[in-house]
Design an enzyme around this catalytic site. Structure first.
Site, PDB file in Angstrom:
ATOM      1  N   HIS A  14       8.329  91.027  45.776  1.00  0.00           N
ATOM      2  CA  HIS A  14       7.247  91.396  46.711  1.00  0.00           C
ATOM      3  C   HIS A  14       7.762  91.492  48.158  1.00  0.00           C
ATOM      4  O   HIS A  14       7.002  91.292  49.104  1.00  0.00           O
ATOM      5  CB  HIS A  14       6.085  90.403  46.650  1.00  0.00           C
ATOM      6  CG  HIS A  14       5.638  90.076  45.253  1.00  0.00           C
ATOM      7  ND1 HIS A  14       4.630  90.758  44.611  1.00  0.00           N
ATOM      8  CD2 HIS A  14       6.115  89.162  44.375  1.00  0.00           C
ATOM      9  CE1 HIS A  14       4.488  90.251  43.383  1.00  0.00           C
ATOM     10  NE2 HIS A  14       5.370  89.293  43.213  1.00  0.00           N
ATOM     11  N   SER A  34      19.236 108.738  69.557  1.00  0.00           N
ATOM     12  CA  SER A  34      17.982 109.349  69.968  1.00  0.00           C
ATOM     13  C   SER A  34      18.200 110.006  71.320  1.00  0.00           C
ATOM     14  O   SER A  34      18.931 109.492  72.164  1.00  0.00           O
ATOM     15  CB  SER A  34      16.907 108.271  70.064  1.00  0.00           C
ATOM     16  OG  SER A  34      15.889 108.675  70.955  1.00  0.00           O
ATOM     17  N   LYS A  80      19.127 103.502  70.647  1.00  0.00           N
ATOM     18  CA  LYS A  80      18.913 103.743  69.222  1.00  0.00           C
ATOM     19  C   LYS A  80      20.172 104.140  68.462  1.00  0.00           C
ATOM     20  O   LYS A  80      20.997 104.894  68.942  1.00  0.00           O
ATOM     21  CB  LYS A  80      17.885 104.863  69.041  1.00  0.00           C
ATOM     22  CG  LYS A  80      16.511 104.495  69.544  1.00  0.00           C
ATOM     23  CD  LYS A  80      15.741 103.717  68.529  1.00  0.00           C
ATOM     24  CE  LYS A  80      15.189 104.679  67.509  1.00  0.00           C
ATOM     25  NZ  LYS A  80      14.270 103.989  66.605  1.00  0.00           N
ATOM     26  N   GLU A 100      18.095 107.765  55.303  1.00  0.00           N
ATOM     27  CA  GLU A 100      16.733 108.315  55.455  1.00  0.00           C
ATOM     28  C   GLU A 100      16.637 109.713  54.850  1.00  0.00           C
ATOM     29  O   GLU A 100      15.654 110.063  54.186  1.00  0.00           O
ATOM     30  CB  GLU A 100      16.350 108.384  56.935  1.00  0.00           C
ATOM     31  CG  GLU A 100      16.051 107.042  57.541  1.00  0.00           C
ATOM     32  CD  GLU A 100      15.773 107.182  59.029  1.00  0.00           C
ATOM     33  OE1 GLU A 100      14.596 107.280  59.405  1.00  0.00           O
ATOM     34  OE2 GLU A 100      16.734 107.211  59.813  1.00  0.00           O
TER      35      GLU A 100
END
Ligand code: ARG
Length: 461
Positions: free
Chosen positions: A160, A281, A287, A294
Protein backbone atom coordinates in the site's frame (compact mmCIF):
# COMPACT_ATOMS: atom_id res chain seq x y z
CA UNK A 1 -10.91 6.26 -71.53
CA UNK A 2 -8.58 7.66 -68.91
CA UNK A 3 -5.06 6.31 -68.48
CA UNK A 4 -4.94 3.08 -66.56
CA UNK A 5 -2.34 4.05 -64.00
CA UNK A 6 -1.60 0.72 -62.42
CA UNK A 7 0.01 -1.56 -64.95
CA UNK A 8 0.31 -4.34 -62.37
CA UNK A 9 -3.42 -4.86 -61.95
CA UNK A 10 -5.08 -2.33 -64.25
CA UNK A 11 -6.16 -4.84 -66.91
CA UNK A 12 -9.87 -4.94 -66.10
CA UNK A 13 -10.20 -1.25 -65.23
CA UNK A 14 -11.65 1.32 -67.57
CA UNK A 15 -10.70 4.44 -65.63
CA UNK A 16 -7.78 5.29 -63.41
CA UNK A 17 -8.04 5.32 -59.64
CA UNK A 18 -9.24 8.53 -58.08
CA UNK A 19 -6.20 10.52 -56.97
CA UNK A 20 -7.34 10.67 -53.37
CA UNK A 21 -8.34 6.99 -53.31
CA UNK A 22 -4.90 6.13 -54.59
CA UNK A 23 -3.28 7.95 -51.69
CA UNK A 24 -5.86 6.68 -49.23
CA UNK A 25 -5.30 3.03 -50.12
CA UNK A 26 -1.52 3.15 -50.50
CA UNK A 27 0.75 1.67 -47.86
CA UNK A 28 4.16 2.37 -49.37
CA UNK A 29 4.87 5.24 -46.99
CA UNK A 30 5.11 2.75 -44.12
CA UNK A 31 5.50 -0.74 -45.62
CA UNK A 32 8.75 0.22 -47.39
CA UNK A 33 10.33 -0.71 -44.05
CA UNK A 34 9.93 -4.33 -45.14
CA UNK A 35 11.94 -3.96 -48.36
CA UNK A 36 14.73 -6.31 -47.22
CA UNK A 37 12.30 -9.04 -46.19
CA UNK A 38 10.31 -8.56 -49.42
CA UNK A 39 13.46 -9.06 -51.49
CA UNK A 40 14.55 -12.06 -49.43
CA UNK A 41 11.13 -13.63 -49.97
CA UNK A 42 11.23 -12.96 -53.72
CA UNK A 43 14.73 -14.41 -54.11
CA UNK A 44 13.66 -17.60 -52.30
CA UNK A 45 10.49 -17.81 -54.41
CA UNK A 46 12.39 -17.37 -57.69
CA UNK A 47 15.00 -19.92 -56.63
CA UNK A 48 12.27 -22.47 -55.93
CA UNK A 49 10.41 -21.66 -59.20
CA UNK A 50 13.58 -22.40 -61.17
CA UNK A 51 14.11 -25.68 -59.33
CA UNK A 52 10.60 -26.88 -60.22
CA UNK A 53 11.02 -25.74 -63.83
CA UNK A 54 8.61 -22.79 -63.81
CA UNK A 55 11.49 -20.37 -64.48
CA UNK A 56 14.65 -21.06 -66.45
CA UNK A 57 17.97 -20.71 -64.66
CA UNK A 58 18.74 -17.64 -66.77
CA UNK A 59 15.43 -16.03 -65.77
CA UNK A 60 16.11 -16.83 -62.12
CA UNK A 61 19.58 -15.30 -62.32
CA UNK A 62 18.28 -12.13 -63.97
CA UNK A 63 15.62 -11.80 -61.26
CA UNK A 64 18.04 -12.38 -58.39
CA UNK A 65 20.62 -9.95 -59.77
CA UNK A 66 17.95 -7.35 -60.42
CA UNK A 67 16.55 -7.68 -56.90
CA UNK A 68 20.02 -7.47 -55.37
CA UNK A 69 20.70 -4.25 -57.27
CA UNK A 70 17.35 -2.83 -56.21
CA UNK A 71 18.23 -3.57 -52.57
CA UNK A 72 21.46 -1.61 -53.00
CA UNK A 73 19.55 1.22 -54.64
CA UNK A 74 17.16 1.38 -51.68
CA UNK A 75 20.02 1.27 -49.19
CA UNK A 76 21.82 4.08 -50.99
CA UNK A 77 18.62 6.14 -50.73
CA UNK A 78 18.30 6.33 -54.52
CA UNK A 79 15.09 4.34 -54.96
CA UNK A 80 12.09 6.39 -56.11
CA UNK A 81 9.09 5.17 -54.12
CA UNK A 82 5.82 5.78 -55.91
CA UNK A 83 2.42 6.11 -54.24
CA UNK A 84 0.84 5.20 -57.59
CA UNK A 85 2.41 1.76 -57.15
CA UNK A 86 0.62 1.40 -53.83
CA UNK A 87 2.94 -0.72 -51.71
CA UNK A 88 6.46 -1.99 -51.21
CA UNK A 89 5.74 -5.16 -53.19
CA UNK A 90 4.55 -3.47 -56.38
CA UNK A 91 7.21 -0.76 -56.16
CA UNK A 92 9.96 -3.36 -56.12
CA UNK A 93 8.34 -5.55 -58.78
CA UNK A 94 7.80 -2.61 -61.14
CA UNK A 95 11.38 -1.50 -60.70
CA UNK A 96 12.55 -5.05 -61.44
CA UNK A 97 10.68 -4.99 -64.73
CA UNK A 98 12.18 -1.56 -65.51
CA UNK A 99 15.62 -2.99 -64.98
CA UNK A 100 15.44 -6.50 -66.48
CA UNK A 101 12.46 -6.25 -68.82
CA UNK A 102 9.80 -8.86 -69.35
CA UNK A 103 11.46 -11.49 -67.12
CA UNK A 104 10.66 -9.27 -64.13
CA UNK A 105 6.98 -9.91 -64.75
CA UNK A 106 7.51 -13.65 -64.24
CA UNK A 107 8.54 -13.29 -60.60
CA UNK A 108 4.95 -13.10 -59.45
CA UNK A 109 4.11 -16.55 -60.91
CA UNK A 110 2.48 -18.80 -58.34
CA UNK A 111 2.14 -16.19 -55.63
CA UNK A 112 -0.03 -13.23 -54.66
CA UNK A 113 0.59 -10.12 -52.65
CA UNK A 114 -1.63 -11.75 -50.04
CA UNK A 115 0.82 -14.54 -49.22
CA UNK A 116 3.74 -12.22 -50.02
CA UNK A 117 2.79 -9.57 -47.46
CA UNK A 118 1.95 -12.15 -44.80
CA UNK A 119 5.40 -13.68 -45.33
CA UNK A 120 7.22 -10.34 -45.31
CA UNK A 121 5.66 -9.17 -42.09
CA UNK A 122 6.49 -12.41 -40.30
CA UNK A 123 10.10 -12.22 -41.49
CA UNK A 124 10.25 -8.58 -40.38
CA UNK A 125 8.80 -9.37 -36.98
CA UNK A 126 11.16 -12.30 -36.37
CA UNK A 127 14.16 -10.07 -37.17
CA UNK A 128 12.88 -7.50 -34.66
CA UNK A 129 11.97 -10.07 -32.02
CA UNK A 130 15.65 -11.04 -32.08
CA UNK A 131 16.74 -7.41 -31.58
CA UNK A 132 14.28 -7.04 -28.71
CA UNK A 133 15.48 -10.26 -27.15
CA UNK A 134 19.05 -9.03 -27.13
CA UNK A 135 18.10 -5.68 -25.51
CA UNK A 136 16.04 -7.56 -22.91
CA UNK A 137 19.01 -9.75 -22.20
CA UNK A 138 21.29 -6.71 -21.83
CA UNK A 139 18.86 -5.07 -19.42
CA UNK A 140 18.51 -8.27 -17.38
CA UNK A 141 22.29 -8.67 -17.15
CA UNK A 142 22.59 -5.09 -15.92
CA UNK A 143 19.87 -5.65 -13.35
CA UNK A 144 21.67 -8.73 -12.01
CA UNK A 145 24.93 -6.80 -11.67
CA UNK A 146 23.21 -4.09 -9.65
CA UNK A 147 21.30 -6.66 -7.56
CA UNK A 148 24.55 -8.41 -6.72
CA UNK A 149 26.25 -5.15 -5.68
CA UNK A 150 23.23 -4.18 -3.56
CA UNK A 151 22.49 -7.63 -2.12
CA UNK A 152 22.90 -6.36 1.47
CA UNK A 153 21.59 -2.80 1.01
CA UNK A 154 18.57 -2.31 3.23
CA UNK A 155 15.49 -0.39 2.18
CA UNK A 156 11.86 -0.41 3.27
CA UNK A 157 9.63 -2.91 1.50
CA UNK A 158 6.15 -1.50 0.89
CA UNK A 159 2.59 -2.69 0.77
CA UNK A 160 0.00 0.00 0.00
CA UNK A 161 3.09 2.23 -0.42
CA UNK A 162 3.34 2.18 3.41
CA UNK A 163 6.48 0.81 5.03
CA UNK A 164 5.88 -2.89 5.60
CA UNK A 165 9.07 -4.85 6.30
CA UNK A 166 12.72 -4.25 5.54
CA UNK A 167 13.99 -5.78 2.33
CA UNK A 168 17.26 -5.59 0.47
CA UNK A 169 17.56 -3.40 -2.59
CA UNK A 170 19.03 -6.40 -4.41
CA UNK A 171 15.87 -8.34 -3.64
CA UNK A 172 13.70 -5.54 -5.03
CA UNK A 173 15.76 -5.51 -8.24
CA UNK A 174 15.36 -9.27 -8.57
CA UNK A 175 11.58 -8.79 -8.42
CA UNK A 176 11.95 -6.57 -11.51
CA UNK A 177 14.13 -9.25 -13.06
CA UNK A 178 11.41 -11.89 -12.66
CA UNK A 179 8.92 -9.70 -14.56
CA UNK A 180 11.36 -9.45 -17.46
CA UNK A 181 12.18 -13.14 -17.33
CA UNK A 182 8.51 -13.89 -18.00
CA UNK A 183 8.42 -11.30 -20.79
CA UNK A 184 11.35 -13.01 -22.44
CA UNK A 185 9.56 -16.37 -22.26
CA UNK A 186 6.48 -14.80 -23.85
CA UNK A 187 8.65 -13.27 -26.59
CA UNK A 188 10.20 -16.67 -27.38
CA UNK A 189 6.76 -18.25 -27.42
CA UNK A 190 5.38 -15.63 -29.80
CA UNK A 191 8.40 -16.14 -32.07
CA UNK A 192 7.46 -19.83 -32.49
CA UNK A 193 4.09 -19.05 -34.05
CA UNK A 194 5.43 -16.14 -36.11
CA UNK A 195 7.94 -18.57 -37.55
CA UNK A 196 5.56 -20.30 -39.98
CA UNK A 197 5.55 -19.58 -43.70
CA UNK A 198 2.41 -18.44 -45.57
CA UNK A 199 4.14 -18.31 -48.98
CA UNK A 200 2.60 -20.73 -51.45
CA UNK A 201 -0.92 -19.93 -50.31
CA UNK A 202 -1.14 -17.42 -53.16
CA UNK A 203 -4.28 -15.28 -53.07
CA UNK A 204 -6.28 -17.62 -50.83
CA UNK A 205 -6.66 -21.10 -52.33
CA UNK A 206 -3.13 -22.10 -53.27
CA UNK A 207 -1.72 -22.20 -56.80
CA UNK A 208 -1.86 -24.46 -59.86
CA UNK A 209 1.94 -24.35 -60.36
CA UNK A 210 4.02 -27.29 -59.12
CA UNK A 211 5.56 -25.28 -56.26
CA UNK A 212 7.77 -26.78 -53.55
CA UNK A 213 6.79 -24.98 -50.37
CA UNK A 214 9.14 -27.06 -48.25
CA UNK A 215 12.08 -25.80 -50.33
CA UNK A 216 11.01 -22.14 -49.99
CA UNK A 217 10.60 -22.66 -46.26
CA UNK A 218 14.11 -24.02 -46.04
CA UNK A 219 15.55 -21.12 -48.06
CA UNK A 220 13.84 -18.54 -45.83
CA UNK A 221 14.68 -20.30 -42.57
CA UNK A 222 11.11 -20.69 -41.35
CA UNK A 223 10.45 -23.50 -38.84
CA UNK A 224 7.24 -24.69 -40.48
CA UNK A 225 4.78 -24.10 -43.32
CA UNK A 226 1.31 -22.68 -42.64
CA UNK A 227 -1.04 -25.61 -43.12
CA UNK A 228 -4.10 -23.93 -44.63
CA UNK A 229 -3.97 -21.35 -47.40
CA UNK A 230 -7.11 -19.48 -46.30
CA UNK A 231 -5.80 -19.15 -42.76
CA UNK A 232 -2.26 -18.36 -43.88
CA UNK A 233 -3.16 -15.21 -45.84
CA UNK A 234 -5.55 -13.89 -43.22
CA UNK A 235 -3.90 -14.84 -39.92
CA UNK A 236 -2.42 -11.96 -37.92
CA UNK A 237 -2.38 -13.74 -34.54
CA UNK A 238 1.39 -13.41 -34.39
CA UNK A 239 1.11 -9.60 -34.50
CA UNK A 240 -1.50 -9.64 -31.75
CA UNK A 241 0.58 -12.00 -29.64
CA UNK A 242 3.60 -9.77 -30.08
CA UNK A 243 1.63 -6.67 -29.07
CA UNK A 244 0.24 -8.51 -26.03
CA UNK A 245 3.77 -9.38 -24.99
CA UNK A 246 4.95 -5.83 -25.72
CA UNK A 247 2.08 -4.27 -23.76
CA UNK A 248 2.85 -6.42 -20.75
CA UNK A 249 6.58 -5.75 -20.97
CA UNK A 250 5.91 -1.99 -21.26
CA UNK A 251 3.57 -2.31 -18.26
CA UNK A 252 6.46 -3.80 -16.30
CA UNK A 253 8.82 -1.06 -17.44
CA UNK A 254 6.16 1.46 -16.46
CA UNK A 255 5.93 0.03 -12.94
CA UNK A 256 9.71 0.21 -12.64
CA UNK A 257 9.60 3.76 -13.99
CA UNK A 258 7.06 4.78 -11.41
CA UNK A 259 9.34 3.53 -8.64
CA UNK A 260 12.34 5.30 -10.15
CA UNK A 261 10.38 8.54 -10.34
CA UNK A 262 9.33 8.19 -6.70
CA UNK A 263 12.80 7.20 -5.51
CA UNK A 264 14.55 10.12 -7.24
CA UNK A 265 12.17 12.64 -5.63
CA UNK A 266 13.44 14.78 -2.74
CA UNK A 267 10.79 13.15 -0.54
CA UNK A 268 12.23 9.64 -1.01
CA UNK A 269 15.80 10.40 -2.10
CA UNK A 270 16.58 6.67 -2.36
CA UNK A 271 18.57 6.91 -5.59
CA UNK A 272 20.22 9.33 -8.01
CA UNK A 273 20.01 8.94 -11.75
CA UNK A 274 23.06 10.25 -13.60
CA UNK A 275 22.48 13.59 -15.32
CA UNK A 276 22.60 11.99 -18.77
CA UNK A 277 19.22 10.35 -18.15
CA UNK A 278 17.56 13.53 -16.86
CA UNK A 279 16.69 16.98 -18.11
CA UNK A 280 16.29 20.38 -16.47
CA UNK A 281 13.54 22.95 -16.39
CA UNK A 282 13.66 26.17 -18.40
CA UNK A 283 12.13 28.11 -15.51
CA UNK A 284 13.11 26.32 -12.27
CA UNK A 285 16.90 26.22 -12.05
CA UNK A 286 17.01 23.61 -9.27
CA UNK A 287 15.14 20.95 -11.26
CA UNK A 288 16.51 17.64 -12.47
CA UNK A 289 13.66 15.64 -13.90
CA UNK A 290 13.67 11.85 -14.41
CA UNK A 291 12.50 12.17 -18.03
CA UNK A 292 13.56 8.75 -19.26
CA UNK A 293 11.43 6.76 -16.77
CA UNK A 294 8.57 9.24 -17.15
CA UNK A 295 8.60 8.87 -20.92
CA UNK A 296 8.72 5.08 -20.75
CA UNK A 297 5.77 5.17 -18.35
CA UNK A 298 3.92 7.42 -20.79
CA UNK A 299 4.76 5.36 -23.88
CA UNK A 300 3.14 2.30 -22.30
CA UNK A 301 -0.22 3.78 -23.27
CA UNK A 302 0.47 3.69 -26.98
CA UNK A 303 1.56 0.04 -26.93
CA UNK A 304 -1.54 -0.96 -24.94
CA UNK A 305 -3.48 0.95 -27.61
CA UNK A 306 -1.80 -0.98 -30.44
CA UNK A 307 -2.89 -4.27 -28.86
CA UNK A 308 -6.52 -3.15 -28.77
CA UNK A 309 -6.14 -1.74 -32.27
CA UNK A 310 -5.03 -5.10 -33.70
CA UNK A 311 -7.63 -7.11 -31.81
CA UNK A 312 -10.31 -4.79 -33.14
CA UNK A 313 -8.81 -4.93 -36.64
CA UNK A 314 -9.19 -8.72 -36.76
CA UNK A 315 -12.53 -8.96 -35.03
CA UNK A 316 -15.29 -9.77 -37.57
CA UNK A 317 -13.01 -10.16 -40.58
CA UNK A 318 -14.33 -12.93 -42.79
CA UNK A 319 -11.83 -15.29 -44.44
CA UNK A 320 -9.55 -14.78 -46.21
CA UNK A 321 -7.49 -11.65 -46.99
CA UNK A 322 -9.21 -8.29 -46.65
CA UNK A 323 -7.74 -4.87 -47.25
CA UNK A 324 -8.29 -4.26 -43.53
CA UNK A 325 -5.14 -6.31 -43.01
CA UNK A 326 -3.00 -3.55 -44.42
CA UNK A 327 -3.77 -1.74 -41.16
CA UNK A 328 -1.74 -4.29 -39.20
CA UNK A 329 1.60 -2.68 -39.96
CA UNK A 330 1.62 0.74 -38.33
CA UNK A 331 0.55 -0.51 -34.87
CA UNK A 332 2.97 -3.42 -35.06
CA UNK A 333 5.88 -1.24 -36.24
CA UNK A 334 5.23 1.34 -33.53
CA UNK A 335 4.91 -1.32 -30.82
CA UNK A 336 8.29 -2.72 -31.90
CA UNK A 337 9.94 0.72 -32.06
CA UNK A 338 8.53 1.79 -28.71
CA UNK A 339 9.47 -1.39 -26.89
CA UNK A 340 12.93 -1.52 -28.43
CA UNK A 341 13.62 2.13 -27.55
CA UNK A 342 12.32 1.74 -24.02
CA UNK A 343 14.39 -1.39 -23.40
CA UNK A 344 17.46 0.28 -24.77
CA UNK A 345 16.98 3.30 -22.49
CA UNK A 346 16.48 1.01 -19.49
CA UNK A 347 19.45 -1.20 -20.36
CA UNK A 348 21.66 1.91 -20.43
CA UNK A 349 20.14 3.46 -17.30
CA UNK A 350 19.65 0.63 -14.79
CA UNK A 351 23.34 -0.23 -14.24
CA UNK A 352 23.97 3.50 -13.68
CA UNK A 353 21.48 3.84 -10.80
CA UNK A 354 23.28 5.29 -7.77
CA UNK A 355 21.66 4.15 -4.51
CA UNK A 356 21.73 6.44 -1.46
CA UNK A 357 22.22 3.61 1.00
CA UNK A 358 22.01 5.73 4.17
CA UNK A 359 18.72 7.29 3.08
CA UNK A 360 17.23 3.90 2.24
CA UNK A 361 18.35 2.47 5.56
CA UNK A 362 16.98 5.41 7.55
CA UNK A 363 13.63 5.08 5.74
CA UNK A 364 13.48 1.39 6.71
CA UNK A 365 14.31 2.23 10.33
CA UNK A 366 11.40 4.64 10.50
CA UNK A 367 7.90 3.19 10.14
CA UNK A 368 8.18 0.19 12.51
CA UNK A 369 9.41 -2.08 9.73
CA UNK A 370 10.50 -4.75 12.25
CA UNK A 371 7.10 -5.06 13.98
CA UNK A 372 6.45 -8.44 12.34
CA UNK A 373 9.85 -9.61 13.56
CA UNK A 374 8.86 -8.74 17.15
CA UNK A 375 5.60 -10.68 16.76
CA UNK A 376 7.50 -13.71 15.36
CA UNK A 377 9.91 -13.43 18.33
CA UNK A 378 6.98 -13.61 20.77
CA UNK A 379 5.59 -16.64 18.92
CA UNK A 380 8.95 -18.36 19.39
CA UNK A 381 8.55 -17.63 23.14
CA UNK A 382 5.26 -19.58 23.12
CA UNK A 383 2.69 -16.84 22.54
CA UNK A 384 -0.04 -17.42 19.93
CA UNK A 385 0.44 -15.29 16.79
CA UNK A 386 -2.84 -13.37 17.21
CA UNK A 387 -1.91 -12.44 20.80
CA UNK A 388 1.58 -11.51 19.71
CA UNK A 389 0.06 -9.28 17.01
CA UNK A 390 -1.99 -7.50 19.68
CA UNK A 391 1.03 -7.02 21.98
CA UNK A 392 3.16 -5.56 19.19
CA UNK A 393 0.28 -3.32 18.10
CA UNK A 394 0.28 -1.78 21.57
CA UNK A 395 4.08 -1.36 21.49
CA UNK A 396 3.78 0.41 18.11
CA UNK A 397 1.05 2.66 19.54
CA UNK A 398 3.43 3.58 22.35
CA UNK A 399 6.19 4.20 19.77
CA UNK A 400 3.97 6.53 17.74
CA UNK A 401 3.05 8.51 20.87
CA UNK A 402 6.64 8.68 22.15
CA UNK A 403 8.20 9.05 18.65
CA UNK A 404 10.42 6.01 19.16
CA UNK A 405 11.10 3.09 16.83
CA UNK A 406 10.88 -0.37 18.41
CA UNK A 407 14.65 -0.69 18.27
CA UNK A 408 15.03 2.64 20.15
CA UNK A 409 13.03 1.42 23.17
CA UNK A 410 14.73 0.14 26.32
CA UNK A 411 14.14 -3.39 27.54
CA UNK A 412 11.92 -2.15 30.36
CA UNK A 413 9.87 -0.06 27.93
CA UNK A 414 9.35 -3.15 25.80
CA UNK A 415 8.54 -5.36 28.78
CA UNK A 416 5.51 -3.14 29.58
CA UNK A 417 3.83 -5.08 26.77
CA UNK A 418 5.03 -8.61 27.53
CA UNK A 419 7.32 -10.08 30.15
CA UNK A 420 8.36 -12.74 27.61
CA UNK A 421 10.60 -10.06 26.08
CA UNK A 422 14.29 -10.40 26.99
CA UNK A 423 17.60 -8.91 26.01
CA UNK A 424 17.81 -11.14 22.92
CA UNK A 425 14.94 -9.13 21.41
CA UNK A 426 17.35 -6.51 20.06
CA UNK A 427 18.81 -8.97 17.55
CA UNK A 428 15.45 -9.33 15.88
CA UNK A 429 14.66 -5.65 16.00
CA UNK A 430 17.70 -4.69 13.93
CA UNK A 431 17.26 -4.30 10.19
CA UNK A 432 20.09 -6.72 9.41
CA UNK A 433 18.56 -9.32 11.74
CA UNK A 434 15.19 -8.87 10.05
CA UNK A 435 16.38 -9.37 6.47
CA UNK A 436 18.89 -12.13 7.29
CA UNK A 437 16.15 -14.13 9.03
CA UNK A 438 14.24 -14.49 5.75
CA UNK A 439 16.71 -17.06 4.59
CA UNK A 440 14.97 -19.35 2.11
CA UNK A 441 14.63 -19.49 -1.67
CA UNK A 442 12.72 -16.38 -2.72
CA UNK A 443 13.44 -14.58 0.58
CA UNK A 444 15.18 -11.23 1.03
CA UNK A 445 18.28 -12.39 3.02
CA UNK A 446 21.48 -11.07 1.36
CA UNK A 447 22.83 -14.61 0.92
CA UNK A 448 19.62 -15.62 -0.82
CA UNK A 449 19.85 -12.61 -3.12
CA UNK A 450 23.42 -13.53 -4.06
CA UNK A 451 22.41 -17.15 -4.68
CA UNK A 452 19.45 -16.00 -6.80
CA UNK A 453 21.81 -13.86 -8.90
CA UNK A 454 24.04 -16.88 -9.53
CA UNK A 455 21.04 -18.98 -10.59
CA UNK A 456 19.70 -16.22 -12.81
CA UNK A 457 23.06 -15.75 -14.51
CA UNK A 458 23.16 -19.45 -15.35
CA UNK A 459 19.65 -19.17 -16.78
CA UNK A 460 20.56 -16.17 -18.95
CA UNK A 461 23.78 -17.49 -20.44
N1 ARG B 1 -0.45 -3.58 -49.29
C1 ARG B 1 -1.21 -4.74 -49.00
C2 ARG B 1 -1.16 -5.06 -47.51
O1 ARG B 1 -0.40 -4.46 -46.84
C3 ARG B 1 -0.66 -5.90 -49.77
C4 ARG B 1 -1.67 -6.96 -50.15
C5 ARG B 1 -2.71 -6.41 -51.03
N2 ARG B 1 -3.46 -7.41 -51.69
C6 ARG B 1 -4.54 -7.10 -52.36
N3 ARG B 1 -5.12 -8.03 -52.98
N4 ARG B 1 -5.02 -5.90 -52.36
O2 ARG B 1 -1.90 -5.86 -46.99
Amino acid sequence: MADKQNTLWGGRFSESTDQFVQEFTASVSFDQRMYAQDIRGSIAHATMLAEVGVLTDAERDAIINGLTEIRDEIERGEFQWSVALEDVHMNIEARLTDRIGITGKKLHTGRSRNDQVATDIRLWLIDHIDLIDSELNRLMQGMLGLADREAATIMPGFTHLQTAQPVTFGHHLLAWFEMLRRDRERLADCRKRANRMPLGSAALAGTTYPINRERTRELLGFDEICQNSLDAVSDRDFAIEFCAMAALCMTHLSRMSEELVLWTSAQFGFINLPDRFCTGSSIMPQKKNPDVPELVRGKTGRVNGHLICLLTLMKSQPLAYNKDNQEDKEPLFDAVDTLLGSLRAFADMVPAIEPNRDVMREAARRGFATATDLADYLVRKGIAFRDAHEIVGKAVGYGVASKKDLSDMTLSELRQFSDEIDNDVFEVLTLEGSVSARDHVGGTAPDQVRAAVVRARQHLS
